[in-house]
Design an enzyme around this catalytic site. Structure first.
Site, PDB file in Angstrom:
ATOM      1  CG  ASP A 310      -5.765   0.374   2.004  1.00  0.00           C
ATOM      2  OD1 ASP A 310      -6.071  -0.185   0.940  1.00  0.00           O
ATOM      3  OD2 ASP A 310      -4.590   0.466   2.422  1.00  0.00           O
ATOM      4  CE  LYS A 311      -5.385  -6.963   0.685  1.00  0.00           C
ATOM      5  NZ  LYS A 311      -3.953  -7.246   1.080  1.00  0.00           N
TER       6      LYS A 311
END
Length: 647
Positions: A310-311
């Protein structure tokens, strides 16, 4: 009686050892009757706990190693080989003692954690006086004082004061961290300098520290597939060896050789080799802030070849800031921020909380607004009614779904901000665009180095999945050298992509920190969560938890898993080689019972010492260079098509 014998089995081993020495002394002095008496006594003393355990296992219809030893020792005793029967029982108990001591040593990180558990707290009473109490008697809502050098007893939030806090017991990071009002603090941390008053929030077994100890305990008791296989193997191995020993006697008519074969075939080193490696590896991970939930997870992690991230909050710090507010309507900036901040109180998304914090920092009294209704839509934004005003905030997709027009100039402005690495939040009131907020999040300092380390350790492909816009995603992916990114995804679309990677033959590890990442974390072969900044559900779902939210801990865990599996294979190879070597020696008449047992117990010690090397394991400093493949991107709509691997 049986329980007392078991409790004092190591005392019996030392008694047997002394009796063996006395027997050898009697032999040297020529008192052979006394020699036999001492050796018989030594055999009985050491054989008692072994025979009891063999009997208990037999009652459970289990063929244990102790059963092999008991049968063999009884045979040696019957043929008056007292020296060998005494030596076998003593060496077996001594090997068991070494095994227990080593397992205790490999669990040293857990013991250190338990020793760090806070025992007392200082309550700040309503009249301003202080009262010492046990840490387990603190309740949520209590106000506590922590003085310099004191341990923080529970999880909570600082209400007053500033201090440098050493969180190494929780995060594995030795450098003290500055904490001030409204900052969270965790139980087990130590106040280096300063003074704080805090409000207790999570107490007892709910504290981060207590959960961490529980996770490590469960992990060290959880078995890998290899360990479970060896357990089953030992159950079948014992009767097979008994049958082979009978065959040796039938063909050679040598009862002594058959008994020797029986004893030497005991798979002690084989049985201990795998669990001692796993326990040492998991302990090392905990010491460095990476909680690996069991031997099975360790084994799977070593096979991972594809990383999915995920960022926000994972590759980035998860502490975004509002960098710009650009107005497109007639409302004033303070009014727009106040309305959207009030609306965002229904959301737990990091970007929404960033807007709330920005309004608080500016002193905008958004609580004066009345929230009539509100809803947060995952991956899109929010919709709320505030004092009769319909407030909509979120991404472009959400604006399109709500039928809110975005002018070319507004669209162009948002694109420019996104190309600069910002996330553009569109804000509308009563169906008209009022403003665009730019929010930026910084990439973690250790992110690129950690990804390089993991590539050097064998990772073939790194992918980023994010609900953010493609321009911001591209900026982050470019800086980190990520192979491919997929932007503007909903939680179920992240799950879909992880599934397609697995269907393509990849062994996937997914890392995230938010509630929206939990489904993808659960879908991956290995799930990883940020422990310090992650949500409870993502931590509960994950197989690995990084207590300091540092990706360098992830790189350490990955390298550690490889090292642990190599160590386990080395132990199994050594154990098998020694057993085969000794059995061949027995059949050829070159190895007697006492010498064989001595070598056998030596192999147990060898695998134990080999596993202990994992306690001090640290990855090598230098990172290898690697070639990054050409980066590719897809958005949510393209993801619904068959996945194209970007080379």
């Amino acid at each position: 009686m049986l329980e007392q014998i078991h409790q004092h089995k190591y005392h019996l081993a030392w008694i047997a050892g002394v009796l063996i020495v006395l027997g050898l002394l009697m032999k040297w002095l020529g008192f052979y009757a006394w020699r036999d008496g001492f050796l018989m006594a030594a055999t009985v003393a050491a054989a008692l706990p072994i025979a009891i355990k063999a009997w208990q296992a037999a009652r459970m219809k289990t063929f244990s190693i102790e059963l092999l030893v008991t049968v063999a020792v009884a045979g040696a005793f019957l043929i008056h080989e007292y020296m060998e029967s005494a030596a076998v029982t003593f060496l077996f108990l001594f090997g068991d003692y070494l095994e227990a001591r080593t397992l205790k040593k490999t669990r040293s990180s857990l013991k250190q954690l338990a020793d760090m558990a806070p025992q007392e707290a200082i309550l700040l009473q309503e009249d301003g006086t202080r009262k010492k109490t046990a840490a387990d008697r603190v309740r949520a809502g209590n106000k506590l004082v922590v003085l310099p050098g004191g341990k923080i007893p529970v999880d909570g939030t600082i209400a007053k004061g500033r201090a440098f806090v050493n969180e190494s017991a929780v995060t594995g990071e030795p450098a003290p961290v500055m904490k001030k009002e409204n900052d969270p603090v965790f139980s087990g941390s130590i106040l280096d300098t300063g003074y704080i008053e805090m409000i207790a929030e999570k107490v007892g077994d709910d504290t981060t520290f207590a959960k961490m100890i529980e996770l490590v305990e469960e992990a060290q008791d959880a078995k890998s597939k290899t360990e479970r296989f060896l357990d089953r193997f030992a159950n079948y191995y014992t009767p097979v060896i008994v049958i082979l020993a009978l065959a040796v006697f039938v063909f050679t008519r040598d009862f002594h050789k058959a008994i020797t074969f029986l004893v030497i075939a005991c798979p002690g080193a084989l049985v201990i080799g795998a669990p001692v490696s796993n326990v040492a590896g998991i302990g090392n991970g905990a010491k460095h802030g990476a909680l690996i939930k069991g031997g099975d997870v360790m084994e799977k992690l070593a096979k991972v070849d594809t990383l999915v991230f995920d960022k926000t909050g994972t590759l980035t710090k998860g502490k975004p800031e509002v960098t710009d507010v650009h107005l497109f309507g007639k409302r004033r900036e303070e009014e727009v921020l106040g309305l959207v901040a009030k609306a965002e109180t229904v959301s737990e998304h990091p970007l929404g909380q960033t807007i709330v914090k920005e309004a608080e920092a500016r002193g905008i009294p958004f609580n004066r607004y009345h929230l009539q209704e509100g809803e947060a839509i995952k991956g899109k934004g929010i919709a709320a009614t505030i004092d009769g005003i319909a407030v909509t905030a979120g991404n472009r997709k959400w604006m399109d779904e709500q039928g809110i027009a975005i002018s070319p100039s507004a669209g162009s402005y948002a694109t420019d901000r996104e190309k600069m690495g910002n996330t553009a939040i569109f804000i509308a009131a009563n169906g008209k665009l009022e403003a665009i907020l730019s929010i930026a999040d910084q990439i973690r300092e250790d992110a690129r180095a950690a990804l390089e380390d993991m590539r050097a350790a064998g990772i073939k492909r790194i992918v980023m999945l994010t609900g953010d816009n493609r321009h911001t995603a591209r900026a982050v992916a470019s800086q980190l050298g990520i192979d491919a990114f997929y932007a503007e995804l909903l939680p179920d679309e992240k799950v879909e992509y992880v599934k397609k990677l697995k269907e393509g033959g990849a062994v996937v590890a997914m890392a995230g920190d938010g509630m929206n990442d939990a489904p993808a974390i659960a879908t991956a072969d290995i799930g990883l969560a940020m422990g310090k900044g992650g949500t409870d559900i993502s931590i509960e779902t994950a197989d690995i938890v990084l207590m300091a939210d540092k990706l360098s801990q992830y790189a350490h865990a990955f390298a550690l898993s490889k090292k642990t599996m190599r160590n386990m294979k080395q132990n199994i190879a050594v154990a098998l080689a020694v057993v085969v070597f000794l059995l061949v020696g027995v059949l050829r008449g070159q190895v007697d019972l006492a010498a064989g047992m001595f070598v056998h117990e030596g192999s147990v010690l060898a695998v134990i010492l080999n596993a202990m090397r994992l306690i001090g394991f640290a990855p090598k400093g230098g990172r290898q260079k690697f070639k990054i493949s050409k980066m590719g991107e897809l958005d949510g709509d393209q993801l619904r098509k068959p996945v194209r691997h970007v080379k």
